[in-house]
Design a protein around this motif. Structure first.
Motif, PDB file in Angstrom:
ATOM      1  N   PRO A  21       0.851  -1.206   0.000  1.00 40.82           N
ATOM      2  CA  PRO A  21       0.000   0.000   0.000  1.00 40.82           C
ATOM      3  C   PRO A  21       0.884   1.252   0.000  1.00 40.82           C
ATOM      4  CG  PRO A  21       0.092  -0.935   2.207  1.00 40.82           C
ATOM      5  CD  PRO A  21       0.851  -1.882   1.317  1.00 40.82           C
ATOM      6  N   GLU A  22       1.451   1.572  -1.174  1.00 41.81           N
ATOM      7  CA  GLU A  22       2.497   2.590  -1.294  1.00 41.81           C
ATOM      8  C   GLU A  22       1.999   3.990  -0.963  1.00 41.81           C
ATOM      9  OE1 GLU A  22       5.618   5.172  -2.965  1.00 41.81           O
ATOM     10  OE2 GLU A  22       3.475   5.198  -3.316  1.00 41.81           O
ATOM     11  N   HIS A  23       0.719   4.242  -1.212  1.00 44.78           N
ATOM     12  CA  HIS A  23       0.157   5.562  -0.921  1.00 44.78           C
ATOM     13  C   HIS A  23      -1.275   5.387  -0.442  1.00 44.78           C
ATOM     14  CE1 HIS A  23      -0.178   9.953  -1.313  1.00 44.78           C
ATOM     15  NE2 HIS A  23      -1.417   9.713  -1.684  1.00 44.78           N
ATOM     16  N   MET A  24      -1.666   6.194   0.557  1.00 42.62           N
ATOM     17  CA  MET A  24      -3.029   6.143   1.082  1.00 42.62           C
ATOM     18  C   MET A  24      -3.519   7.548   1.381  1.00 42.62           C
ATOM     19  SD  MET A  24      -2.980   2.840   3.662  1.00 42.62           S
ATOM     20  CE  MET A  24      -1.305   3.025   4.290  1.00 42.62           C
ATOM     21  N   ALA A  25      -4.818   7.744   1.228  1.00 40.29           N
ATOM     22  CA  ALA A  25      -5.427   9.035   1.544  1.00 40.29           C
ATOM     23  C   ALA A  25      -6.900   8.819   1.862  1.00 40.29           C
ATOM     24  CB  ALA A  25      -5.272  10.016   0.381  1.00 40.29           C
ATOM     25  N   ILE A  26      -7.461   9.767   2.591  1.00 37.53           N
ATOM     26  CA  ILE A  26      -8.884   9.733   2.914  1.00 37.53           C
ATOM     27  C   ILE A  26      -9.642  10.482   1.827  1.00 37.53           C
ATOM     28  CG2 ILE A  26     -10.633  10.209   4.654  1.00 37.53           C
ATOM     29  CD1 ILE A  26      -8.402   8.283   5.553  1.00 37.53           C
ATOM     30  N   GLY A  27     -10.653   9.844   1.262  1.00 42.04           N
ATOM     31  CA  GLY A  27     -11.432  10.453   0.196  1.00 42.04           C
ATOM     32  C   GLY A  27     -12.519  11.370   0.724  1.00 42.04           C
ATOM     33  N   PRO A  28     -13.173  12.118  -0.160  1.00 38.32           N
ATOM     34  CA  PRO A  28     -14.265  13.007   0.255  1.00 38.32           C
ATOM     35  C   PRO A  28     -15.457  12.258   0.831  1.00 38.32           C
ATOM     36  CG  PRO A  28     -14.094  12.895  -2.142  1.00 38.32           C
ATOM     37  CD  PRO A  28     -12.890  12.218  -1.599  1.00 38.32           C
ATOM     38  N   ASP A  29     -15.526  10.950   0.581  1.00 41.90           N
ATOM     39  CA  ASP A  29     -16.591  10.124   1.141  1.00 41.90           C
ATOM     40  C   ASP A  29     -16.229   9.569   2.514  1.00 41.90           C
ATOM     41  OD1 ASP A  29     -14.594   8.414   0.354  1.00 41.90           O
ATOM     42  OD2 ASP A  29     -15.841   7.179  -0.966  1.00 41.90           O
ATOM     43  N   GLY A  30     -15.058   9.965   3.048  1.00 44.26           N
ATOM     44  CA  GLY A  30     -14.635   9.491   4.354  1.00 44.26           C
ATOM     45  C   GLY A  30     -14.013   8.112   4.345  1.00 44.26           C
ATOM     46  N   LYS A  31     -13.837   7.522   3.171  1.00 46.75           N
ATOM     47  CA  LYS A  31     -13.233   6.199   3.050  1.00 46.75           C
ATOM     48  C   LYS A  31     -11.712   6.306   2.936  1.00 46.75           C
ATOM     49  CE  LYS A  31     -17.253   3.933   2.436  1.00 46.75           C
ATOM     50  NZ  LYS A  31     -17.742   2.825   3.299  1.00 46.75           N
ATOM     51  N   LEU A  32     -11.037   5.212   3.255  1.00 46.42           N
ATOM     52  CA  LEU A  32      -9.595   5.111   3.075  1.00 46.42           C
ATOM     53  C   LEU A  32      -9.324   4.485   1.710  1.00 46.42           C
ATOM     54  CD1 LEU A  32      -6.684   5.285   4.294  1.00 46.42           C
ATOM     55  CD2 LEU A  32      -7.030   2.935   5.102  1.00 46.42           C
TER      56      LEU A  32
END
Length: 361
Positions: free
Chosen positions: A58-69
């Motif tokens: 999982p080289e990159h992760m961010a929280i989306g506008p829907d609150g999901k990872l």
């Protein structure tokens, strides 16, 4: 062939067999080791884990506008899940290699794809190309990291103009060639979604990598992986060559103890940095010996030492002051590339992990 002939053939191979890189000398500072703000600790040990099945890296992760990872995996899959790891589902696959992404005001995922260029993915998973070149003879061959600005502009890094993963067997091989060569062709680029024009913000970086935007939007923070440092570059800069010096580009943190990868804004002004492995004394010792580096490129990649696994992320403020430092000397969670912070969790990015590591805050 006798022993003498074999020795001559071997020496000829190591000295003269063609390789694509043309290493150049560069000046490296003595490594500081783990001292001061980076004094050894085990605050990254014993991470809690989210199972990701057959996925890894999982080289990159961010929280989306829907609150999901959202997580970009080695497989090329972009996986979406609840913050506790439940309800995992495939969001999209670009058929390339996503190394970084961010979300724009319209809720689209803006993607830096090392194989494809700069892409936009709609909430329904449909993919469109934004840009993959600056001109007919100037492809964006190694897009790496991306950040979106409030005014809609998109800033992203191109790690190398010399070695694109699509042409050189993937991101690992292309990165080895670029960092061993040290020709410093990495760039920071800006894409205007209104005019659809792409311009060069800065150039002359040895493997440009992670990127983040200052709170006021006037500055970009950029990791220069190949030279262990972080730059602060004016976002309105125009084709600044950082090697030649400019008031619009200044070194914020230098001589780091490892290779900096992703940059992610966190809470309370923090900017998180991932060091995916410690510096190599061998690599540093060869900085002024380009011929020997060229010889090493003739060896199988499995022979090149990457050092023992070591987990390390740290947070800094916009002035470059290190405010938090978390390490895992045992390297249980290998290849740490960055961190994504929420109100109560810190998710740790990784090049090689078979799970998503996180720790409570």
């Amino acid at each position: 062939m006798g022993v003498g002939g074999l020795l001559v053939a071997t020496a000829t191979y190591f000295c003269f067999w063609p390789v694509p890189a043309e290493p150049v000398s560069w000046v490296v500072q003595p490594p500081p080791g783990y001292v001061g703000a980076h004094a050894p600790n085990s605050l990254l040990s014993d991470l809690r884990k989210i199972d990701i099945g057959a996925e890894h890296g999982p080289e990159h992760m961010a929280i989306g506008p829907d609150g999901k990872l959202y997580a970009a995996m080695t497989s090329g899959n972009l996986v979406r899940m609840d913050l506790d790891g439940a309800n995992q589902q495939l969001f999209a696959n670009t058929r390339g290699r996503v190394l970084g992404f961010a979300f724009d005001a319209a809720g689209r995922m803006i993607v830096a794809d090392a194989m494809k260029g700069l892409l936009a993915i709609s909430p329904d998973g449909s993919v469109i190309l934004l840009t993959d070149r600056l001109g007919a003879d100037d492809p964006i061959a190694y897009a790496n990291s991306v950040v979106t600005a409030p005014d809609g502009r998109i800033y992203f890094t191109q790690s190398s103009t010399r070695f694109g993963p699509a042409d050189w067997g993937g991101t690992y091989e292309a990165s080895v060639l670029d960092i061993m060569e040290q020709s410093a062709t990495g760039r920071v680029l800006a894409f205007d979604p209104v005019s659809r024009e792409t311009r060069i913000v800065a150039r002359g970086l040895s493997f440009a990598n992670g990127i983040a935007l200052s709170a006021d939007g006037r500055s970009l923070f950029v990791n220069e992986t190949g030279r262990y440092r972080i730059w602060k570059i004016d976002s309105d800069a125009n084709a600044v060559d950082v090697q030649n010096g400019s008031p619009k580009a200044r070194i914020l943190l230098d001589n780091l103890p490892g290779y900096p990868d992703n940059l992610m804004r966190g809470r309370e002004g923090r900017i998180w940095v991932g060091l995916f492995r410690p510096r190599s004394p061998v690599a540093d010792g060869l900085a002024g010996r380009p011929f020997l580096r060229k010889m090493l490129l003739r060896l199988p990649r499995s022979v090149l030492s990457t050092g023992a696994p070591y987990g390390h992320v740290f947070a800094m403020d916009e002035d470059g002051t290190v405010t938090r430092d978390l390490q895992d000397p045992e390297g249980d969670y290998p290849g740490t590339t960055g961190a994504t912070e929420t109100a109560d969790r810190l998710y740790i990015h990784s090049l090689h992990a078979t799970a998503i590591g996180w720790k409570p805050l």
